[in-house]
Enzyme design. Structure first.
Site, PDB file in Angstrom:
ATOM      1  CB  SER A   1      -0.921   0.016   1.215  1.00 54.35           C
ATOM      2  OG  SER A   1      -0.160  -0.037   2.402  1.00 54.35           O
TER       3      SER A   1
ATOM      4  CG  HIS B   1      -3.619  -1.840  -1.399  1.00 53.95           C
ATOM      5  ND1 HIS B   1      -4.079  -0.538  -1.417  1.00 53.95           N
ATOM      6  CD2 HIS B   1      -3.421  -2.150  -0.088  1.00 53.95           C
ATOM      7  CE1 HIS B   1      -4.123  -0.073  -0.169  1.00 53.95           C
ATOM      8  NE2 HIS B   1      -3.734  -1.037   0.655  1.00 53.95           N
TER       9      HIS B   1
ATOM     10  CE  LYS C   1      -7.161  -1.160   1.333  1.00 53.95           C
ATOM     11  NZ  LYS C   1      -7.482  -0.003   2.147  1.00 53.95           N
TER      12      LYS C   1
HETATM   13  C1  LIG Z   1      -2.839  -4.528   3.183  1.00 53.76           C
HETATM   14  C2  LIG Z   1      -4.022  -4.059   3.946  1.00 53.76           C
HETATM   15  N1  LIG Z   1      -4.760  -4.945   4.638  1.00 53.76           N
HETATM   16  C3  LIG Z   1      -5.841  -4.569   5.339  1.00 53.76           C
HETATM   17  C4  LIG Z   1      -6.250  -3.266   5.354  1.00 53.76           C
HETATM   18  C5  LIG Z   1      -7.453  -2.863   6.175  1.00 53.76           C
HETATM   19  O1  LIG Z   1      -8.541  -2.705   5.367  1.00 53.76           O
HETATM   20  P1  LIG Z   1      -9.824  -1.846   5.820  1.00 53.76           P
HETATM   21  O2  LIG Z   1      -9.448  -0.418   5.659  1.00 53.76           O
HETATM   22  O3  LIG Z   1     -10.859  -2.301   4.882  1.00 53.76           O
HETATM   23  O4  LIG Z   1     -10.117  -2.192   7.222  1.00 53.76           O
HETATM   24  C6  LIG Z   1      -5.555  -2.309   4.630  1.00 53.76           C
HETATM   25  C7  LIG Z   1      -6.014  -0.910   4.627  1.00 53.76           C
HETATM   26  O5  LIG Z   1      -5.449  -0.012   4.127  1.00 53.76           O
HETATM   27  C8  LIG Z   1      -4.405  -2.704   3.903  1.00 53.76           C
HETATM   28  O6  LIG Z   1      -3.684  -1.824   3.219  1.00 53.76           O
END
Ligand SMILES: Cc1ncc(COP(=O)(O)O)c(C=O)c1O
Length: 397
Positions: free
Chosen positions: A185, A213, A244
């Site tokens: 990310s 992502h 996302k």
């Molecule tokens: C790699 C990764 N996993 C999990 C999440 C968490 O997702 P959420 O924002 O839907 O809780 C994110 C959020 O940016 C992320 O980048």
């Protein structure tokens, strides 16, 4: 009073930001006009710092599905999945995700964060071992910590280093859980999943891939980096989020392991929180259908990503290693990051300002993210704004 002492460094960091003219690295969206436009402090803004990769937050079919579900089923479930919070839609979405990923089962969670927290804290316990990419997301670290298992980090995207770490575990490697992400990310780089899967399976360890992502973004049918690398059969658990490319909120885990269903009933972050509301489930189902049936959105996203990456590079910025829907502008001097970020806002472009220690390698990042919803004109305006600022701040950027 002592309990508040630990917040002093935070207060100092905020004062430093304020002295640098950055009141807050968050902005408030007064109005959101489309997937790529908002009004911030009275000023029209192109959004280039969301995770709205396919631009589906304003898709009319997703909105209509959400409105209909709210009218028919109410605004919330007011309960946990294991009490009154499982509606037919939750099960249908689980089935549709399982079909999409060709997996035996799926569990839907209330957020992506909770999906990692729930799955990782339940899969392992004290005495078990996680071997995780050093740049993994906070939700992965938190899930691992909550489990009580040992956490070993390997160098980011370095399959050789993973191999060394696993071999050091001896026989224990066969029960280790290796965790990586698909697209990362912060820098937008992709995991070398073919190598990582080969190393993991050669030790008999389990592989967990967070495709947060990369769902809808990578792979011939949008299933993510594992699909793109041709190693889906080597992935034990796929974790993902709805927040996302699917344009809503929620998370999931997909797996062929028969025990997945049992894991629901040992999974505290699944059991002790309310389930996603009907409108969320309905718009997510529609968005998944769009991912399946409109591959042109993915093409458009990558065209936009390549266009902006090339433009920023030709303006002389140091970027993440490869063109990707996440494009990180890396700046060694915090002052430059603040100046460019504020300059972008003044020119009507919003990107994420990400500061150490939350960034890899201690650089400040201007994290741009591209959407299939951006027009070529918008991409060019973002590029122009960066190029103009580079010119005016040439020294020390
Ligand atoms: C790699 C990764 N996993 C999990 C999440 C968490 O997702 P959420 O924002 O839907 O809780 C994110 C959020 O940016 C992320 O980048």
């Amino acid at each position: 009073m002592a309990i508040f002492d630990k917040f002093k460094p935070l207060a100092e960091a905020r004062e430093f930001l304020a002295r640098s003219g950055v009141e807050s690295i968050h902005v408030t969206m007064d109005k959101v006009v489309s997937a790529t436009e908002a009004v911030v402090a009275g000023q029209p803004m192109i959004l280039a710092g969301t995770n709205n990769y396919l631009g589906l937050t304003f898709n009319p079919d997703c909105i209509e599905a959400a409105c209909r579900a709210a009218r028919e089923l109410g605004t919330g479930t007011t309960g946990s999945r294991v009490a009154n919070g499982t509606y037919a839609g939750h099960l249908t979405l689980e089935k549709e995700l399982a079909d999409f990923f060709n997996r035996r089962g799926v569990i839907v969670f209330s957020t992506g964060y909770v999906a990692n927290l729930g799955m990782l804290s339940t899969l392992a316990a004290a005495g078990d071992v996680f071997v995780i990419d050093a740049d993994c997301h906070a939700s992965i670290y938190d899930g691992c910590r909550l489990s009580g298992a040992d956490i070993i980090r390997f160098r980011h995207n370095d399959a050789q280093n993973l191999d060394t770490r696993l071999r050091r575990l001896g026989e224990k490697a066969a029960d280790a859980l290796v965790i990586v992400e698909g697209i990362y990310s912060m820098l937008g780089d992709t995991a070398p999943l073919a190598d990582i899967a080969a190393v993991t399976s050669s030790c008999g360890a389990y592989l967990v891939v967070d495709e947060a992502h990369s769902l809808g973004v990578s792979g011939p049918t949008g299933r993510g980096v594992a699909e793109a690398a041709g190693v889906e059969d080597k992935v034990d658990f796929i974790i993902g989020t709805f927040s996302k490319s699917l344009g809503s909120i929620g998370g999931f885990c997909a797996s062929n392991h028969a025990e997945l269903d049992l894991i629901r009933y040992a999974n505290r972050p699944y059991m002790f929180t309310a389930s996603p509301s009907p409108s969320i489930i309905a718009s997510t189902r529609k968005a998944l259908e769009i991912i399946r049936t409109q591959p042109q959105l993915r093409d458009r996203l990558w065209d936009n990503a390549r266009r902006l990456y090339a433009r920023l590079r030709s303006s002389g910025y140091e970027l993440g290693p490869e063109p990707s829907p996440v494009i990180a502008v890396r700046l060694t001097r915090l002052e430059s990051a603040f100046a460019i970020w504020k300059g972008l806002l003044a020119r009507g472009v919003y990107v994420n300002l990400v500061l150490p220690p939350a960034t890899p390698e201690g650089n400040a990042l201007l994290r741009c993210s591209v959407s299939a919803g951006h027009t070529s004109d918008q991409i060019d305006k973002i590029g122009d704004a960066f190029a103009g600022l580079r010119e005016s701040l040439k020294t020390g950027v």
